[in-house]
Motif scaffolding. Structure first.
Motif, PDB file in Angstrom:
ATOM      1  N   ASP A 251       0.844  -1.189   0.000  1.00  0.00           N
ATOM      2  CA  ASP A 251       0.000   0.000   0.000  1.00  0.00           C
ATOM      3  C   ASP A 251       0.880   1.238   0.000  1.00  0.00           C
ATOM      4  O   ASP A 251       1.209   1.777   1.061  1.00  0.00           O
ATOM      5  N   GLU A 252       1.217   1.676  -1.189  1.00  0.00           N
ATOM      6  CA  GLU A 252       2.172   2.774  -1.270  1.00  0.00           C
ATOM      7  C   GLU A 252       1.590   4.068  -0.704  1.00  0.00           C
ATOM      8  O   GLU A 252       2.308   4.876  -0.120  1.00  0.00           O
ATOM      9  N   GLU A 253       0.288   4.229  -0.863  1.00  0.00           N
ATOM     10  CA  GLU A 253      -0.348   5.457  -0.366  1.00  0.00           C
ATOM     11  C   GLU A 253      -0.168   5.580   1.155  1.00  0.00           C
ATOM     12  O   GLU A 253       0.252   6.617   1.668  1.00  0.00           O
ATOM     13  N   LEU A 254      -0.476   4.499   1.840  1.00  0.00           N
ATOM     14  CA  LEU A 254      -0.352   4.504   3.298  1.00  0.00           C
ATOM     15  C   LEU A 254       1.113   4.648   3.711  1.00  0.00           C
ATOM     16  O   LEU A 254       1.446   5.382   4.653  1.00  0.00           O
ATOM     17  N   TRP A 255       1.967   3.935   3.014  1.00  0.00           N
ATOM     18  CA  TRP A 255       3.400   4.017   3.303  1.00  0.00           C
ATOM     19  C   TRP A 255       3.885   5.462   3.195  1.00  0.00           C
ATOM     20  O   TRP A 255       4.557   5.978   4.084  1.00  0.00           O
ATOM     21  N   ARG A 256       3.496   6.119   2.097  1.00  0.00           N
ATOM     22  CA  ARG A 256       3.908   7.497   1.868  1.00  0.00           C
ATOM     23  C   ARG A 256       3.379   8.412   2.984  1.00  0.00           C
ATOM     24  O   ARG A 256       4.100   9.276   3.489  1.00  0.00           O
ATOM     25  N   HIS A 257       2.146   8.170   3.343  1.00  0.00           N
ATOM     26  CA  HIS A 257       1.554   9.016   4.380  1.00  0.00           C
ATOM     27  C   HIS A 257       2.295   8.854   5.712  1.00  0.00           C
ATOM     28  O   HIS A 257       2.587   9.847   6.392  1.00  0.00           O
ATOM     29  N   LEU A 258       2.604   7.631   6.057  1.00  0.00           N
ATOM     30  CA  LEU A 258       3.288   7.406   7.333  1.00  0.00           C
ATOM     31  C   LEU A 258       4.715   7.944   7.309  1.00  0.00           C
ATOM     32  O   LEU A 258       5.150   8.623   8.224  1.00  0.00           O
TER      33      LEU A 258
ATOM     34  N   VAL B  13      -6.061  -0.272   9.941  1.00  0.00           N
ATOM     35  CA  VAL B  13      -6.498   1.032  10.451  1.00  0.00           C
ATOM     36  C   VAL B  13      -6.127   2.134   9.449  1.00  0.00           C
ATOM     37  O   VAL B  13      -5.926   3.299   9.822  1.00  0.00           O
ATOM     38  N   LYS B  14      -6.078   1.757   8.196  1.00  0.00           N
ATOM     39  CA  LYS B  14      -5.614   2.666   7.158  1.00  0.00           C
ATOM     40  C   LYS B  14      -6.368   4.006   7.136  1.00  0.00           C
ATOM     41  O   LYS B  14      -5.748   5.070   7.115  1.00  0.00           O
TER      42      LYS B  14
END
Lengths: 216, 463
Positions: B359-366, B424-425
């Motif tokens: 999940d690149e989106e979540l990774w980027r956000h974190l 918990v995305k």
């Protein structure tokens, strides 16, 4: 890490809780941030984090508090947690002499990893256990004076002096920061006003200026 | 997989893991064992399974078995279950929901599948792992036995169990004797041995003056030398104090661990011995806070085994299994290895890569938006094998999957950690640094089966 941020709060101050294992750091944190005390809390592994927003001289200050593990192994990782910290509450247990004797060790640790201008308060916790006392209040004051720290005896269980301890640290940080910001403004008209993400150096009250900006 | 794990064991500890060479088994154990196998084969077909209804059955089973006979044999347990099932059938008319019936059928099916597998003369570990990874039913001693098998503490040949266990337990007792006595206790023992030796060699005048203990200068209690036995002893006293402090705080909500009853005290005493012994045998790591949490599920499962002999040997068994469990991840506890390829930082970056791959989106956000570094939450998740994030029941279920995962414990652990983030995305994506950190350091209650399914289905990181 004294960010000036809009809306919710005027200032964000990072504070670390340090001291030997079992002196009650986590309960000081939970008393201050959630007004809770738990006789049966788990040992802290690595770091725990909590925040509380409060008023300091009419300004809204968000205290971001990092509670660290007492054991040495976790300090290698925790050294990163000192980064940007402008205040520290160094806790010992008044019923355990050893934890008081180790205060020096923790001060050394702070000198090594934290900004040299960090505001440090020493807290002799568990003052409710007066009948088991192994460190007198006089000894506590003596050491604090010698090391130039503020000092209070606290009880997370009875909620004694917890609020006051943090208020004292935060107020001191705030004063230093105001002084520093003023000096910075006067000194460099060319420099932009501090915005979000800008780090302001917190000068030591005693005039220790050997270390530069703590920007991270 | 299992062989690989064993090779990594430190030598002295490795010796605790017995070889598989011996063949015989004493006592009546083998008789009841083979009978069990036969019976279970008969039980295997579907007809029997639909008789149960709710998960609370487990507790009933447990109690009944204990009531019937203190020295429970597996066969008796099956008998008790059969009888119990008959009774349950009658209760079923009371009308429980269809779903819970299906669930119970599944649990029963799994229970009998596992019982069948472990009743084989030569146990097929792969098959057992496959079933166990979906969760081991509560009650009896299934979980204890399966964990011991998959961790490699019990050999796959049933015939060797008894001998292996008794040898390992003896070895443990000897280690304890050698390493957990105080220097003066040790000196006294040596002295006694010496005296009796002298006595045997005759010509000693018992009426003579008391003989002074021969203590080398180095070993005097006040000696400052680092090699002095007393110096080492005092150092270990400090460790023991730390262990005691942490044991008081292990699952504080459970009387089993923290209570002031003689039970609670006995459990803490046993766990303290295990941790102290581990610390002595591994001077480079010693005791690190959090090891208490890793030991707790093992010790709990082994000492609640319905087989009394196993339960009373929970200390020795959990010591060996603790070593086996940590064999490929003990380096996470070691500060000197933090920056090495086996250290915690490297593992944390693998977690980050796994999240990125899934999940690149979540990774980027974190990583970039809220800047919540894996050190701040994943450090504890991984080092402690999730033992501080969930309640004990959930931990046991998660560990079923970790221990029996075909990916290996550490790989599966990373998957579960990654799944915890994915589950918990939406909250993470809307949270800032403080909100996200608080969420991940106090992970919310969650459907564990769902979490494990997400973990199972992840795309492996191939970068």
């Amino acid at each position: 890490m004294a960010h000036r941020v809009d809306h919710e709060y005027d200032y964000l101050f990072k504070i670390v809780l340090i001291g030997d294992s079992g002196v009650g750091k986590s309960n000081i944190l939970s008393r201050f941030t959630r007004n809770e005390f738990c006789l049966e809390s788990k040992s802290t592994i690595g770091v725990e984090f909590a925040t509380r927003t409060l008023q300091v001289e009419g300004k809204t200050v968000k205290a971001q508090i990092w509670d660290t593990a007492g054991q040495e192994r976790y300090r290698a990782i925790t050294s990163a947690y000192y980064r940007g910290a402008v205040g520290a509450l160094l806790v010992y247990d008044i019923t355990k002499r050893q934890t008081f004797d180790n205060v020096q060790r923790w001060l050394r640790e702070l000198r090594e990893h934290a900004d040299s201008n960090i505001v440090v308060m020493m807290a002799g916790n568990k003052s409710d256990l007066n009948h088991l006392r192994a460190v007198s209040e006089v000894d506590g004051h003596g050491l604090a004076e010698k090391e130039g720290l503020s000092f209070l005896e606290t009880s997370a269980l009875e909620a004694t002096n917890i609020e006051k301890a943090f208020q004292t640290i935060l107020t001191e940080i705030y004063h230093i920061m105001c002084k520093k910001a003023l000096a910075a403004q006067e000194a460099a008209a060319t420099t932009k006003l501090p915005g979000q993400g800008t780090t302001i150096n917190v000068a030591d009250a005693s005039g220790n200026t050997k270390k530069g900006c703590c920007s991270t | 997989m299992l062989k690989g794990k064993k090779l990594k064991l430190p030598d002295r500890l490795g010796s605790l893991v017995a070889g598989f060479e011996d063949k015989d088994e004493d006592s009546g154990g083998s008789g009841s064992v083979s009978e069990l196998g036969e019976e279970l084969e008969i039980l295997q077909p579907t007809g029997f399974r639909s008789d149960r209804e709710s998960e609370t059955d487990d507790d009933h089973d447990h109690n009944e078995v204990q009531e019937e006979e203190p020295m429970v044999k597996r066969k008796m347990k099956v008998d008790a279950e059969l009888e119990h099932n008959g009774r349950q059938l009658r209760h079923e008319k009371d009308g429980l929901s269809h779903i819970s019936v299906i669930k119970t059928i599944e649990v029963d099916e799994k229970r009998s599948d596992i019982e069948y597998e472990i009743s084989q003369k030569e146990i097929n570990l792969e098959k057992l792992q496959r079933i166990a990874s979906t969760g081991i039913p509560e009650g009896g001693n299934l979980r204890a036995t399966v964990w011991k098998l998959i961790l490699g503490y019990l050999p796959p040949s049933r015939d060797l169990w008894e001998k292996e266990l008794s040898e390992n337990r003896k070895k443990y007792a000897k280690l304890k004797e050698e390493l957990l006595l105080t220097p003066s206790e040790l000196a006294r023992m040596k002295e006694e041995a010496f005296q009796s030796h002298k006595h045997n060699n005759a010509h000693n005048d018992t009426a003579g003056p008391l003989i002074r203990h021969e203590i080398s200068h180095e070993d005097h209690p006040l000696s400052l030398g680092k090699a002095s036995v007393w110096h080492q002893y005092f150092e270990h006293t400090e460790i023991a104090e730390q262990i005691d402090r942490d044991l008081q705080r292990t699952h504080p909500e459970m009387k089993f661990f923290s209570g002031e009853s003689s039970f609670g005290r006995k459990h803490r005493e046993s766990m303290r011995n295990v941790l102290l012994l581990f610390s002595k045998l591994n001077p480079a790591i010693r005791y690190v806070q959090g090891m208490n949490e890793v030991l707790a599920p093992l010790y709990y499962v082994f000492s609640t085994d319905t087989d009394e002999k196993n339960a009373s040997n929970a200390e020795a068994d959990s010591f060996s299994c603790f070593v086996l469990l940590l064999s490929d991840s003990v380096d996470h506890f070691c500060q000197q290895l933090d920056n090495s390829s086996v250290g915690i930082l490297s593992t944390l970056s693998r977690l980050s890569d796994l999240l990125k791959a899934n999940d690149e989106e979540l990774w980027r956000h974190l990583e970039f938006t809220s800047k919540v570094k894996p050190q701040y939450y994943g450090f504890r998740w991984i080092t402690l094998l999730l033992t501080q994030e969930f309640n004990l029941q959930s931990i046991l279920r998660i560990w079923d999957s970790l221990i029996s995962s075909p990916f290996g414990i550490q790989e599966m652990l990373l998957r579960v950690c990654c799944a915890m983030l994915l589950c918990v995305k939406s909250r993470l994506l809307s949270g800032d640094f403080a909100a996200n950190l608080k969420l991940l350091q106090h992970y919310p209650e969650i459907n564990i089966e769902h979490l494990l399914q997400v973990a199972q289905d992840l795309t492996p990181d191939t970068s």
